[in-house]
Design a protein around this motif. Structure first.
Motif, PDB file in Angstrom:
ATOM      1  N   ALA A  10       0.810  -1.215   0.000  1.00 32.05           N
ATOM      2  CA  ALA A  10       0.000   0.000   0.000  1.00 32.05           C
ATOM      3  C   ALA A  10       0.843   1.265   0.000  1.00 32.05           C
ATOM      4  N   LEU A  11       2.071   1.194   0.480  1.00 37.31           N
ATOM      5  CA  LEU A  11       2.948   2.363   0.490  1.00 37.31           C
ATOM      6  C   LEU A  11       4.396   1.893   0.476  1.00 37.31           C
ATOM      7  N   THR A  12       5.306   2.794   0.117  1.00 39.08           N
ATOM      8  CA  THR A  12       6.717   2.446   0.084  1.00 39.08           C
ATOM      9  C   THR A  12       7.325   2.658   1.463  1.00 39.08           C
ATOM     10  N   ALA A  13       8.551   2.163   1.624  1.00 37.46           N
ATOM     11  CA  ALA A  13       9.241   2.294   2.911  1.00 37.46           C
ATOM     12  C   ALA A  13       9.572   3.745   3.225  1.00 37.46           C
ATOM     13  N   PHE A  14       9.552   4.627   2.204  1.00 37.88           N
ATOM     14  CA  PHE A  14       9.980   6.012   2.413  1.00 37.88           C
ATOM     15  C   PHE A  14       8.809   6.980   2.514  1.00 37.88           C
ATOM     16  N   GLU A  15       7.586   6.478   2.373  1.00 37.44           N
ATOM     17  CA  GLU A  15       6.424   7.354   2.474  1.00 37.44           C
ATOM     18  C   GLU A  15       6.050   7.599   3.928  1.00 37.44           C
ATOM     19  N   ASP A  16       5.574   8.813   4.194  1.00 37.39           N
ATOM     20  CA  ASP A  16       5.091   9.179   5.522  1.00 37.39           C
ATOM     21  C   ASP A  16       3.656   8.664   5.666  1.00 37.39           C
ATOM     22  N   PRO A  17       3.388   7.742   6.609  1.00 34.00           N
ATOM     23  CA  PRO A  17       2.035   7.182   6.727  1.00 34.00           C
ATOM     24  C   PRO A  17       0.963   8.238   6.964  1.00 34.00           C
ATOM     25  N   THR A  18       1.282   9.285   7.748  1.00 33.30           N
ATOM     26  CA  THR A  18       0.277  10.303   8.036  1.00 33.30           C
ATOM     27  C   THR A  18      -0.071  11.100   6.785  1.00 33.30           C
ATOM     28  N   ALA A  19       0.954  11.478   6.021  1.00 30.31           N
ATOM     29  CA  ALA A  19       0.698  12.210   4.781  1.00 30.31           C
ATOM     30  C   ALA A  19      -0.046  11.323   3.781  1.00 30.31           C
ATOM     31  N   LYS A  20       0.327  10.046   3.741  1.00 32.85           N
ATOM     32  CA  LYS A  20      -0.348   9.110   2.853  1.00 32.85           C
ATOM     33  C   LYS A  20      -1.829   9.000   3.212  1.00 32.85           C
ATOM     34  N   ALA A  21      -2.115   8.932   4.504  1.00 33.61           N
ATOM     35  CA  ALA A  21      -3.503   8.823   4.956  1.00 33.61           C
ATOM     36  C   ALA A  21      -4.300  10.058   4.569  1.00 33.61           C
ATOM     37  N   THR A 188      -4.228 -12.823   8.316  1.00 31.53           N
ATOM     38  CA  THR A 188      -4.215 -11.358   8.360  1.00 31.53           C
ATOM     39  C   THR A 188      -3.340 -10.858   9.493  1.00 31.53           C
ATOM     40  N   LEU A 189      -2.553  -9.819   9.216  1.00 28.16           N
ATOM     41  CA  LEU A 189      -1.900  -9.012  10.247  1.00 28.16           C
ATOM     42  C   LEU A 189      -2.530  -7.633  10.201  1.00 28.16           C
ATOM     43  N   SER A 190      -2.972  -7.118  11.341  1.00 30.17           N
ATOM     44  CA  SER A 190      -3.606  -5.800  11.359  1.00 30.17           C
ATOM     45  C   SER A 190      -3.149  -5.007  12.560  1.00 30.17           C
ATOM     46  N   GLY A 191      -3.099  -3.674  12.375  1.00 33.78           N
ATOM     47  CA  GLY A 191      -2.683  -2.793  13.453  1.00 33.78           C
ATOM     48  C   GLY A 191      -2.824  -1.338  13.035  1.00 33.78           C
ATOM     49  N   ALA A 192      -2.310  -0.428  13.865  1.00 36.29           N
ATOM     50  CA  ALA A 192      -2.385   1.003  13.577  1.00 36.29           C
ATOM     51  C   ALA A 192      -1.640   1.312  12.278  1.00 36.29           C
ATOM     52  N   PHE A 193      -2.173   2.260  11.483  1.00 37.76           N
ATOM     53  CA  PHE A 193      -1.578   2.508  10.166  1.00 37.76           C
ATOM     54  C   PHE A 193      -0.150   3.016  10.254  1.00 37.76           C
ATOM     55  N   ARG A 194       0.235   3.559  11.410  1.00 33.46           N
ATOM     56  CA  ARG A 194       1.620   4.030  11.557  1.00 33.46           C
ATOM     57  C   ARG A 194       2.619   2.875  11.596  1.00 33.46           C
ATOM     58  N   THR A 195       2.109   1.641  11.779  1.00 36.12           N
ATOM     59  CA  THR A 195       3.003   0.472  11.767  1.00 36.12           C
ATOM     60  C   THR A 195       3.158  -0.107  10.364  1.00 36.12           C
ATOM     61  N   ALA A 196       2.550   0.544   9.362  1.00 35.20           N
ATOM     62  CA  ALA A 196       2.562   0.004   8.003  1.00 35.20           C
ATOM     63  C   ALA A 196       3.975  -0.099   7.456  1.00 35.20           C
ATOM     64  N   HIS A 197       4.252  -1.222   6.786  1.00 38.11           N
ATOM     65  CA  HIS A 197       5.547  -1.404   6.130  1.00 38.11           C
ATOM     66  C   HIS A 197       5.318  -2.330   4.927  1.00 38.11           C
ATOM     67  N   PRO A 198       5.925  -2.020   3.783  1.00 40.76           N
ATOM     68  CA  PRO A 198       5.720  -2.877   2.607  1.00 40.76           C
ATOM     69  C   PRO A 198       6.212  -4.291   2.799  1.00 40.76           C
ATOM     70  N   HIS A 199       7.221  -4.492   3.686  1.00 43.05           N
ATOM     71  CA  HIS A 199       7.748  -5.839   3.896  1.00 43.05           C
ATOM     72  C   HIS A 199       6.722  -6.762   4.537  1.00 43.05           C
ATOM     73  N   THR A 200       5.734  -6.184   5.234  1.00 45.14           N
ATOM     74  CA  THR A 200       4.721  -7.015   5.898  1.00 45.14           C
ATOM     75  C   THR A 200       3.973  -7.875   4.887  1.00 45.14           C
ATOM     76  N   LEU A 201       3.716  -7.325   3.710  1.00 50.75           N
ATOM     77  CA  LEU A 201       3.000  -8.079   2.685  1.00 50.75           C
ATOM     78  C   LEU A 201       3.797  -9.311   2.276  1.00 50.75           C
ATOM     79  N   MET A 202       5.101  -9.162   2.099  1.00 55.95           N
ATOM     80  CA  MET A 202       5.929 -10.305   1.729  1.00 55.95           C
ATOM     81  C   MET A 202       6.024 -11.310   2.872  1.00 55.95           C
ATOM     82  N   LEU A 203       6.118 -10.829   4.103  1.00 55.85           N
ATOM     83  CA  LEU A 203       6.228 -11.732   5.253  1.00 55.85           C
ATOM     84  C   LEU A 203       4.975 -12.586   5.401  1.00 55.85           C
ATOM     85  N   VAL A 204       3.809 -11.963   5.270  1.00 55.93           N
ATOM     86  CA  VAL A 204       2.564 -12.725   5.372  1.00 55.93           C
ATOM     87  C   VAL A 204       2.472 -13.722   4.223  1.00 55.93           C
TER      88      VAL A 204
END
Length: 391
Positions: A10-21, A188-204
């Motif tokens: 959903a976002l890159t490792a360099f994107e700010d989650p708050t700005a993205k939201a 599913t892994l779920s949590g606060a959007f500030r914990t978002a990381h693109p690697h989570t998709l690959m890990l799951v």
């Protein structure tokens, strides 16, 4: 962000989650106001939003404790890989303040693990064990959307349909059951959007692949057990041993692949594509499909709206889907019981330009219909009728 594996975070490792939201919230509000998906929505999100209306807050009511226990019992195969999933994902979930959720093939979360604070927040959303979370129940969410897309999905912040989920990021991947070739459940892994990381998709996704490998190993062991149970049939003629989904454990005298298409199995005589008429006998963990003496059969060709043939033999009817071209060929053979050679079929089939094309089509059709089509000339081996439509 797409990766070489085809996964789209959903976002890159360099994107700010708050700005993205904030950016995504503008898209969500435009969708809610116009009921049209705005440009800029990710493809997976746009497809999900198109499948629903943005109106209203959808809530899913949990099933009873007894019904939840019954679903866990029904999902024992899925439950057998929960320890693998916990081992691979729960330490990450706890460290990141996420929860791990394993849901069944209908979207009911059956097992939920994680830190107490995130579990309490999840409870407040109604995301609890036994509350179905398909898209039709609660709108766009990673669990439901992964089920619709049948692939790993990450849904971030305001990509969720419901506003009370906008503070969340959720990453899901379906577990596909090799036996029935259908979704067995979703992780599913779920949590606060500030914990978002693109690697989570690959890990799951990698954890789900390991779970599928575990299930595949279990299946192979089950097939070996079914093969051993068929030993009394050795030397008794041609037969194939299958599990309840048609996966081949043993074949004697038949040239079949790793799986045969089987109708609803029952004791007695029935007709099986690739094999023809067989006698089905139940054994521990599967079935023996033994060669049977030919019995009179009737073929009914249905041309529209869904091309297919109905094969009735010994009181049992099997339905086999066909392409429009194959249904047209079978209908022609039914109308010409003496048979048609390649040249005659070319003359009768619109668009048939070469003998090679006809022979290729007939080879595929004969494999599909087992012993129902003979050659030299091509003809049906059973009495046949044609029904133009299913009405």
């Amino acid at each position: 962000m797409s990766t070489a594996s085809g996964l789209e975070a959903a976002l890159t490792a360099f994107e700010d989650p708050t700005a993205k939201a904030r950016d995504l919230l503008r898209l969500h509000r435009a969708w809610a106001h116009t009921h049209e998906v705005p440009a800029g929505a990710r493809g997976v999100v746009a497809r999900s939003w198109l499948r629903q209306s943005p109106e209203g807050d959808k809530i899913s009511t949990p099933i009873s404790d007894d019904a939840l226990l019954a679903r866990r019992e029904r999902s024992r195969l899925l439950g057998s890989v929960v320890p693998v999933l916990k081992d691979r994902l729960l330490p990450l979930a706890q460290e990141a303040g996420n929860e791990l959720v394993v849901s069944d093939d209908e979207g009911y979360p059956l097992w939920m693990f994680g830190p107490s604070p995130i579990r309490r927040r999840s409870d407040g959303l109604g995301f609890v064990e036994g509350a179905r979370w398909r898209e039709g129940d609660v709108g766009t969410n990673s669990l439901g959307t992964a089920m619709e897309e049948r692939r790993p999905v990450q849904i971030f912040g305001p990509e969720h349909a419901r506003e009370d989920q906008h503070a969340w990021v959720c990453t899901s991947a379906p577990i596909l059951d090799r036996r029935a070739r259908t979704p067995l459940g979703v992780v599913t892994l779920s949590g606060a959007f500030r914990t978002a990381h693109p690697h989570t998709l690959m890990l799951v996704t990698m954890a789900v692949r390991e779970a599928v490998d575990t299930l595949t190993g279990q299946h192979e062991r089950d097939l070996r057990r079914v093969a051993r149970a068929s030993e009394p049939y050795a030397g008794s003629g041609r037969f194939v041993v299958v599990d309840p989904h048609g996966w081949v454990a043993r074949a004697e005298g038949y040239g079949v692949g790793e799986r045969v298409w089987v109708p609803s199995l029952h004791e007695g005589t029935l007709w099986v594509p690739e094999m023809g008429q067989v006698r089905a006998e139940r054994i521990s963990g599967g079935w023996v499909l033994a060669e049977a003496a030919p019995a009179p059969a009737h073929v009914e060709v249905v041309l529209r709206p869904s091309p297919r043939v109905l094969v009735t033999t010994a009181g049992s009817t099997v339905e086999i889907a066909l392409s429009e071209r194959h249904a047209e060929i079978v209908a022609l053979l039914a109308q010409h019981p003496a048979g048609l050679d390649t040249a005659a079929l070319m003359a009768l089939l619109e668009g048939a330009t070469t003998p090679v094309t006809i022979r290729a089509e007939m080879s595929r059709l004969r494999k599909r219909l087992g012993g129902l089509v003979d050659s030299r000339p091509y003809r049906l081996t059973a009495r046949a009728t044609v029904r133009p439509d299913a009405g």
